[in-house]
Design an enzyme around this catalytic site. Sequence first.
Site, mmCIF file in Angstrom:
data_model
loop_
_atom_site.group_PDB
_atom_site.id
_atom_site.type_symbol
_atom_site.label_atom_id
_atom_site.label_comp_id
_atom_site.label_asym_id
_atom_site.label_seq_id
_atom_site.Cartn_x
_atom_site.Cartn_y
_atom_site.Cartn_z
ATOM 1 N N GLU A 157 -76.910 43.719 19.449
ATOM 2 C CA GLU A 157 -76.049 43.120 20.608
ATOM 3 C C GLU A 157 -74.692 43.473 20.065
ATOM 4 O OE1 GLU A 157 -77.116 40.057 22.589
ATOM 5 O OE2 GLU A 157 -79.078 40.202 22.456
ATOM 6 N N CYS A 192 -67.218 42.263 21.401
ATOM 7 C CA CYS A 192 -67.604 40.918 20.878
ATOM 8 C C CYS A 192 -69.089 41.824 20.207
ATOM 9 C CB CYS A 192 -68.162 40.433 21.663
ATOM 10 S SG CYS A 192 -68.923 38.666 20.791
ATOM 11 N N CYS A 218 -79.644 34.779 12.292
ATOM 12 C CA CYS A 218 -78.762 33.756 11.775
ATOM 13 C C CYS A 218 -79.961 32.597 11.264
ATOM 14 C CB CYS A 218 -77.868 33.151 13.661
ATOM 15 S SG CYS A 218 -76.343 32.575 12.563
ATOM 16 N N CYS A 273 -78.039 26.918 15.309
ATOM 17 C CA CYS A 273 -77.573 26.020 16.448
ATOM 18 C C CYS A 273 -78.652 25.804 17.681
ATOM 19 C CB CYS A 273 -76.659 26.677 16.859
ATOM 20 S SG CYS A 273 -75.226 26.929 15.714
ATOM 21 N N CYS A 315 -78.389 28.357 20.640
ATOM 22 C CA CYS A 315 -77.858 29.629 21.280
ATOM 23 C C CYS A 315 -79.519 30.456 20.462
ATOM 24 C CB CYS A 315 -77.523 29.812 18.945
ATOM 25 S SG CYS A 315 -76.720 31.437 19.150
ATOM 26 N N CYS A 335 -75.666 34.903 24.094
ATOM 27 C CA CYS A 335 -76.437 35.876 23.194
ATOM 28 C C CYS A 335 -77.197 35.932 21.910
ATOM 29 C CB CYS A 335 -74.990 35.100 21.483
ATOM 30 S SG CYS A 335 -74.852 36.189 19.855
#
Length: 343
Positions: free
Chosen positions: A93, A106, A113, A117, A120, A331
Amino acid sequence: MEAKRRLLGMTLNELKEVASELNLPAYASKQIADWLYKKRIVSISEMTNLSAANRNTLSEKYVVGMTSPSEFMKSVDGTIKYLFQVGVNAFVESVYIPEEDRATLCVSSQIGCKMNCSFCMTGRQGFNGNLTTSDIINQIQSIPEYEKLTNIVFMGMGEPLDNADELFKALEILTSSYGYGWSPKRITVSTIGVAKGLQRFLKESDCHLAYSLHSPFPDERLSIMPVEKAFPAKEVIAQIRQFDFSHQRRVSFEYIMFDGLNDDLRHAEGVAKLIAGIPCRVNLIRFHAIPNSPLKSSNTENMNAFRDALTKKGIVCTIRSSRGEDIFAACGMLSTAKKEQKN
């Protein structure tokens, strides 16, 4: 048949290698860069100051490689979330955020990832690969609002400094005279503090730095950010403290505020002590809820009190406006939904 390579995302030195490989004139590399990054063409046939023969030679092994977003969602506040397909059932994205005097994009640096976290959505996808420089630049160059952009932030999906080689090539293209020619002041790189990549960034780049803090207390930070074990905030901030931020580069500390977890005055005092003496700003961020998470955003009263406590300590502190809450704001949510749909 061997797939053709993408020219988009190549640095000038890489384009010189292409010209040498194909026996094109040495000056052709600069011409190609100009077509790619100044004129933003989509086909080699548009490179009209290359001879027809040289264009044909180039086309045998290469394509420009710019691709349009596969989907987009527009918020009532003007924010636009773009979805890009970057492989088989792989999506990333980017988010366009218009404001009165600026327009920020952004961008993502990875597919998923590694950092996991707890707040997230991208981390829940796991890590599915690094984006190439071409993938990164394409997010910027292919959107209809490109001409309106004033700022780029590497705060999308992934950890930018975990993909340092491709990130640095993208930064070179963004800031060099052969590329976009942007000032480094228009670009911010966000990180959770990957030590090797951060050291390189602080030495080689004048772009702004945003460090994801989210708690000043190690045990508490570890409970929401496993990376605290490998790269403790105290050590990362000590590393940042060694560098001069009084000139071009600015450092900011990103702080998502969670109700009842990290949003009281004890935390504000802890943040103030941790970053004391660093010329910086602290950005307080409302948490955008994600599915099946017990975390909730701090209320306005607590956020204001936290801001005021840091301000009294002489620390510049702002509360970031929430944007795009009606379009999979957090996100990774849109790409996750698309991936699940494909499955």
